[in-house]
Design a protein around this motif. Sequence first.
Motif, PDB file in Angstrom:
ATOM      1  N   MET A   1      -1.552 -70.519  53.860  1.00  0.00           N
ATOM      2  CA  MET A   1      -0.387 -70.071  54.597  1.00  0.00           C
ATOM      3  C   MET A   1      -0.741 -68.780  55.305  1.00  0.00           C
ATOM      4  N   SER A   2      -0.576 -68.754  56.594  1.00  0.00           N
ATOM      5  CA  SER A   2      -0.947 -67.564  57.337  1.00  0.00           C
ATOM      6  C   SER A   2       0.227 -66.608  57.456  1.00  0.00           C
ATOM      7  N   ALA A   3      -0.093 -65.341  57.445  1.00  0.00           N
ATOM      8  CA  ALA A   3       0.920 -64.288  57.545  1.00  0.00           C
ATOM      9  C   ALA A   3       0.963 -63.791  58.983  1.00  0.00           C
ATOM     10  N   ALA A   4       2.133 -63.390  59.419  1.00  0.00           N
ATOM     11  CA  ALA A   4       2.260 -62.765  60.730  1.00  0.00           C
ATOM     12  C   ALA A   4       1.716 -61.341  60.634  1.00  0.00           C
ATOM     13  N   VAL A   5       1.003 -60.899  61.651  1.00  0.00           N
ATOM     14  CA  VAL A   5       0.465 -59.539  61.689  1.00  0.00           C
ATOM     15  C   VAL A   5       1.118 -58.811  62.854  1.00  0.00           C
ATOM     16  N   ARG A   6       1.651 -57.638  62.562  1.00  0.00           N
ATOM     17  CA  ARG A   6       2.302 -56.845  63.602  1.00  0.00           C
ATOM     18  C   ARG A   6       1.905 -55.384  63.442  1.00  0.00           C
ATOM     19  N   THR A   7       2.123 -54.615  64.502  1.00  0.00           N
ATOM     20  CA  THR A   7       1.851 -53.182  64.486  1.00  0.00           C
ATOM     21  C   THR A   7       3.031 -52.457  63.859  1.00  0.00           C
ATOM     22  N   ALA A   8       2.753 -51.576  62.936  1.00  0.00           N
ATOM     23  CA  ALA A   8       3.802 -50.800  62.269  1.00  0.00           C
ATOM     24  C   ALA A   8       4.355 -49.742  63.216  1.00  0.00           C
ATOM     25  N   THR A   9       5.619 -49.405  63.011  1.00  0.00           N
ATOM     26  CA  THR A   9       6.274 -48.323  63.736  1.00  0.00           C
ATOM     27  C   THR A   9       6.630 -47.224  62.731  1.00  0.00           C
ATOM     28  N   GLN A  10       7.142 -46.128  63.221  1.00  0.00           N
ATOM     29  CA  GLN A  10       7.530 -45.036  62.331  1.00  0.00           C
ATOM     30  C   GLN A  10       8.581 -45.482  61.323  1.00  0.00           C
ATOM     31  N   GLU A  11       9.410 -46.436  61.689  1.00  0.00           N
ATOM     32  CA  GLU A  11      10.421 -46.942  60.764  1.00  0.00           C
ATOM     33  C   GLU A  11       9.798 -47.684  59.577  1.00  0.00           C
ATOM     34  N   ASP A  12       8.542 -48.097  59.721  1.00  0.00           N
ATOM     35  CA  ASP A  12       7.834 -48.799  58.649  1.00  0.00           C
ATOM     36  C   ASP A  12       7.168 -47.850  57.658  1.00  0.00           C
ATOM     37  N   ALA A  13       7.312 -46.555  57.861  1.00  0.00           N
ATOM     38  CA  ALA A  13       6.623 -45.577  57.006  1.00  0.00           C
ATOM     39  C   ALA A  13       6.864 -45.826  55.518  1.00  0.00           C
ATOM     40  N   PRO A  14       8.105 -46.097  55.045  1.00  0.00           N
ATOM     41  CA  PRO A  14       8.289 -46.345  53.604  1.00  0.00           C
ATOM     42  C   PRO A  14       7.513 -47.567  53.114  1.00  0.00           C
ATOM     43  N   ALA A  15       7.468 -48.621  53.911  1.00  0.00           N
ATOM     44  CA  ALA A  15       6.749 -49.830  53.501  1.00  0.00           C
ATOM     45  C   ALA A  15       5.244 -49.594  53.461  1.00  0.00           C
ATOM     46  N   VAL A  16       4.718 -48.881  54.462  1.00  0.00           N
ATOM     47  CA  VAL A  16       3.282 -48.573  54.484  1.00  0.00           C
ATOM     48  C   VAL A  16       2.932 -47.676  53.305  1.00  0.00           C
ATOM     49  N   ALA A  17       3.776 -46.686  53.040  1.00  0.00           N
ATOM     50  CA  ALA A  17       3.553 -45.784  51.903  1.00  0.00           C
ATOM     51  C   ALA A  17       3.515 -46.573  50.599  1.00  0.00           C
ATOM     52  N   ALA A  18       4.430 -47.516  50.441  1.00  0.00           N
ATOM     53  CA  ALA A  18       4.476 -48.315  49.210  1.00  0.00           C
ATOM     54  C   ALA A  18       3.210 -49.154  49.050  1.00  0.00           C
ATOM     55  N   LEU A  19       2.738 -49.746  50.141  1.00  0.00           N
ATOM     56  CA  LEU A  19       1.514 -50.547  50.068  1.00  0.00           C
ATOM     57  C   LEU A  19       0.297 -49.685  49.718  1.00  0.00           C
ATOM     58  N   LEU A  20       0.185 -48.513  50.342  1.00  0.00           N
ATOM     59  CA  LEU A  20      -0.940 -47.633  50.020  1.00  0.00           C
ATOM     60  C   LEU A  20      -0.859 -47.171  48.567  1.00  0.00           C
ATOM     61  N   HIS A  21       0.341 -46.895  48.105  1.00  0.00           N
ATOM     62  CA  HIS A  21       0.526 -46.478  46.711  1.00  0.00           C
ATOM     63  C   HIS A  21       0.089 -47.600  45.761  1.00  0.00           C
ATOM     64  N   GLU A  22       0.494 -48.837  46.061  1.00  0.00           N
ATOM     65  CA  GLU A  22       0.068 -49.993  45.243  1.00  0.00           C
ATOM     66  C   GLU A  22      -1.449 -50.118  45.226  1.00  0.00           C
ATOM     67  N   PHE A  23      -2.060 -49.975  46.394  1.00  0.00           N
ATOM     68  CA  PHE A  23      -3.503 -50.098  46.537  1.00  0.00           C
ATOM     69  C   PHE A  23      -4.221 -49.102  45.636  1.00  0.00           C
TER      70      PHE A  23
END
Length: 154
Positions: A1-23
């Motif tokens: 199953m392929s995932a959609a890939v998109r460019t993050a915006t400033q509004e995505d900061a909490p989601a990006v932070a959570a992923l980096l924290h998980e990593f």
Amino acid sequence: MSAAVRTATQEDAPAVAALLHEFNTEFGAPVPDLPTLTRRFAELLGRTDVLVLLAGNGAVLSGFAYLTFRPSPYWDGPLAQLEELYVRPELRGRGTGTQLLQRAIALTRERQGQEMHINVDEVDRDARRFYERHGFINVEPGQDERMLCYLQEL
């Protein structure tokens, strides 16, 4: 199953932070707290020399790639540094990492970038195999000695 890939915006900061924290948590690496990471990514995502790609379907994110770009005297375009690439463990093996990496390479080429650097811990054999499978090398063409990355915390 392929995932959609998109460019993050400033509004995505909490989601990006959570992923980096998980990593970092997964690998036992030091990591700032979520509010700090969120604030930092909100600033970083507003820059033109930073790019974050998000993979997922709908609201469920499966991974991210974080790149920085810097000028280089060797080419007209920038040198890209793939700072982080992470796919959630339960979603690995489905091509998401490949999709993120391929999109990162395509966007680097669009910026006229000619080279991408990736630092990988020597013990992380899975990551090393992944990048080597996608054409990355740790030996300069025509040479027989590995390239090394040196760092110093300041």
